[in-house]
Design a protein around this motif. Sequence first.
Motif, PDB file in Angstrom:
ATOM      1  N   PRO A  26      15.516 -38.707  -1.147  1.00 30.50           N
ATOM      2  CA  PRO A  26      14.196 -39.154  -0.702  1.00 30.50           C
ATOM      3  C   PRO A  26      13.012 -38.566  -1.464  1.00 30.50           C
ATOM      4  O   PRO A  26      11.872 -38.829  -1.096  1.00 30.50           O
ATOM      5  N   PHE A  27      13.258 -37.777  -2.506  1.00 30.07           N
ATOM      6  CA  PHE A  27      12.159 -37.115  -3.199  1.00 30.07           C
ATOM      7  C   PHE A  27      11.492 -38.046  -4.208  1.00 30.07           C
ATOM      8  O   PHE A  27      12.149 -38.926  -4.780  1.00 30.07           O
ATOM      9  N   PRO A  28      10.195 -37.865  -4.457  1.00 34.39           N
ATOM     10  CA  PRO A  28       9.499 -38.734  -5.418  1.00 34.39           C
ATOM     11  C   PRO A  28      10.067 -38.652  -6.824  1.00 34.39           C
ATOM     12  O   PRO A  28      10.023 -39.613  -7.565  1.00 34.39           O
ATOM     13  N   LEU A  29      10.584 -37.493  -7.211  1.00 26.72           N
ATOM     14  CA  LEU A  29      11.142 -37.295  -8.542  1.00 26.72           C
ATOM     15  C   LEU A  29      12.556 -36.757  -8.432  1.00 26.72           C
ATOM     16  O   LEU A  29      12.936 -36.170  -7.411  1.00 26.72           O
ATOM     17  N   SER A  30      13.336 -36.928  -9.496  1.00 24.21           N
ATOM     18  CA  SER A  30      14.689 -36.376  -9.508  1.00 24.21           C
ATOM     19  C   SER A  30      14.747 -34.966 -10.072  1.00 24.21           C
ATOM     20  O   SER A  30      15.765 -34.294  -9.959  1.00 24.21           O
ATOM     21  N   ALA A  31      13.666 -34.506 -10.698  1.00 26.54           N
ATOM     22  CA  ALA A  31      13.574 -33.140 -11.214  1.00 26.54           C
ATOM     23  C   ALA A  31      12.259 -32.547 -10.726  1.00 26.54           C
ATOM     24  O   ALA A  31      11.199 -33.123 -10.965  1.00 26.54           O
ATOM     25  N   LYS A 149       9.352 -42.971  -1.616  1.00 26.77           N
ATOM     26  CA  LYS A 149       8.523 -42.626  -2.761  1.00 26.77           C
ATOM     27  C   LYS A 149       7.062 -42.972  -2.487  1.00 26.77           C
ATOM     28  O   LYS A 149       6.146 -42.239  -2.835  1.00 26.77           O
ATOM     29  N   MET A 150       6.851 -44.102  -1.838  1.00 27.49           N
ATOM     30  CA  MET A 150       5.488 -44.569  -1.580  1.00 27.49           C
ATOM     31  C   MET A 150       4.783 -43.671  -0.563  1.00 27.49           C
ATOM     32  O   MET A 150       3.607 -43.321  -0.724  1.00 27.49           O
ATOM     33  N   PHE A 151       5.498 -43.274   0.484  1.00 30.88           N
ATOM     34  CA  PHE A 151       4.900 -42.440   1.525  1.00 30.88           C
ATOM     35  C   PHE A 151       4.644 -41.012   1.052  1.00 30.88           C
ATOM     36  O   PHE A 151       3.853 -40.291   1.650  1.00 30.88           O
ATOM     37  N   ALA A 152       5.324 -40.587  -0.014  1.00 32.11           N
ATOM     38  CA  ALA A 152       5.173 -39.220  -0.505  1.00 32.11           C
ATOM     39  C   ALA A 152       3.861 -39.016  -1.252  1.00 32.11           C
ATOM     40  O   ALA A 152       3.497 -37.881  -1.547  1.00 32.11           O
ATOM     41  N   TYR A 421       5.616 -52.287 -10.966  1.00 32.02           N
ATOM     42  CA  TYR A 421       6.167 -51.283 -10.080  1.00 32.02           C
ATOM     43  C   TYR A 421       4.988 -50.464  -9.551  1.00 32.02           C
ATOM     44  O   TYR A 421       3.829 -50.755  -9.880  1.00 32.02           O
ATOM     45  N   PHE A 422       5.268 -49.482  -8.721  1.00 32.09           N
ATOM     46  CA  PHE A 422       4.174 -48.664  -8.181  1.00 32.09           C
ATOM     47  C   PHE A 422       4.340 -47.238  -8.655  1.00 32.09           C
ATOM     48  O   PHE A 422       5.435 -46.803  -9.012  1.00 32.09           O
ATOM     49  N   GLU A 423       3.251 -46.502  -8.659  1.00 31.08           N
ATOM     50  CA  GLU A 423       3.288 -45.107  -9.073  1.00 31.08           C
ATOM     51  C   GLU A 423       2.318 -44.294  -8.226  1.00 31.08           C
ATOM     52  O   GLU A 423       1.257 -44.782  -7.836  1.00 31.08           O
TER      53      GLU A 423
END
Length: 436
Positions: A26-31, A149-152, A421-423
């Motif tokens: 559930p994290f915005p990034l993988s690193a 990702k969006m809520f983070a 996409y969104f960022e």
Amino acid sequence: MTSTIAVGDLRVGMYIHLDGGWLSHPFPLSAFRITSAEEIATIRGLGLERVRWEPQKSELHDAAPAASLPAPALGGAARAAGAAGAAAEDPAVAQQRQWLAAQRQAAQRCEQQYGEASKVLREVAETVQAQPLEAGRMTTALTQAMLDKMFAADEVAVRLVGGGGADRAAAHGLNVAVIALLIARALGLGAEEMLDVGVGALLHDIGKIDLPTRLRHAEDGFTAAEMNGYRDHVAKGVLQAQRMGLSPGALAVVAQHHENADGSGFPLRLPADRLSLGARIVAIVNRYDNLCNPASHAITLTPHEAVATLFAQGRSRFDPPVLNAFIRMMGVYPAGSLVQLTDDRYAMVVGVNSTRPLKPRVLVHGEPGARTGPRAPVSKLTQLLDLETQPDLGIRRSLAAAKLPPAVLTALDPRPRVAYYFEPLEPLPVALERAA
């Protein structure tokens, strides 16, 4: 350099890598660097035994495993050179450079996440006939991962990505879902409602897999029988959605995505008060993407033209509050628009923040004052600018690709399909804020 560590030994400050793709957590990034005990608890809940971590990027304030793996020290000459370079570089220039590097990384993340999401959608289409419930589960998991990702992020923007060329159905579903979710967020929908909107948007055309290929996209030359065959994808989609076990909210989006607020849509000609909010959102975004990315490239509209068309022709057809939210989200010059700036340079809009729609991020061709006529050379300089930080620079007009000089078109290299996409938006560096 990375090593591995047992999940039970994780501590705040460690910089870790979660393998398996961003859909697996559930994290915005993988690193990322662990910042709280709650994040550690979430990682332990993923069922992993070990994760990769980088001692050099970690910030541990006590005796820790990182102590046995110190970061390699720079030699004296390297330290001196680095210090001299840091002292010589203007702080504003350094921040601009760091911002550009961050933008490149953000673009790469969006491309990666878009690619992973497209892959899942293709797998759904391949799975739905034989294993409909599994296909429904996969779609729900994909939507939830996107929402996590969006809520983070405090602020989220639309980003142009290079995908969408290989699989039109997956690209269309993902485009519609991304923009629909951003509109739903802007309208204040709750988490469960947004999940329904996202699942319904991703699957709104699922019924087309049961149609002959030639009937999957409406054409002006269709006979009445062919048009009825095309429109039958809605009923077939509802049947597929029921087999997939979708929620009533997602099912309503599939059933109503071609209905119009004025009762002119199909298949049931329902008025606005009988349409779900999710369906009203998806109806607008579906129309927009079909204008930008039609089956025939001969009738393609630019994103700017598509928004103008919706505003001019859709004020009675679509729900006004939702249409207004869509236009605010996409901006006057949506991502993918080719534009001419007020200093005569040409550019391509690559990102739009809905709170500052007239000041998007653009990829600019050439230097200020450079020759931009038909015989202008192909410049190797393409510069990413955030117009929010350029008080004296703006957009003069939008242009079709055919109106750009060939050299500019070669340099900006717009894709045949517009894909989004969104960022999450990061705050501007202080020096850039002052420049604005």
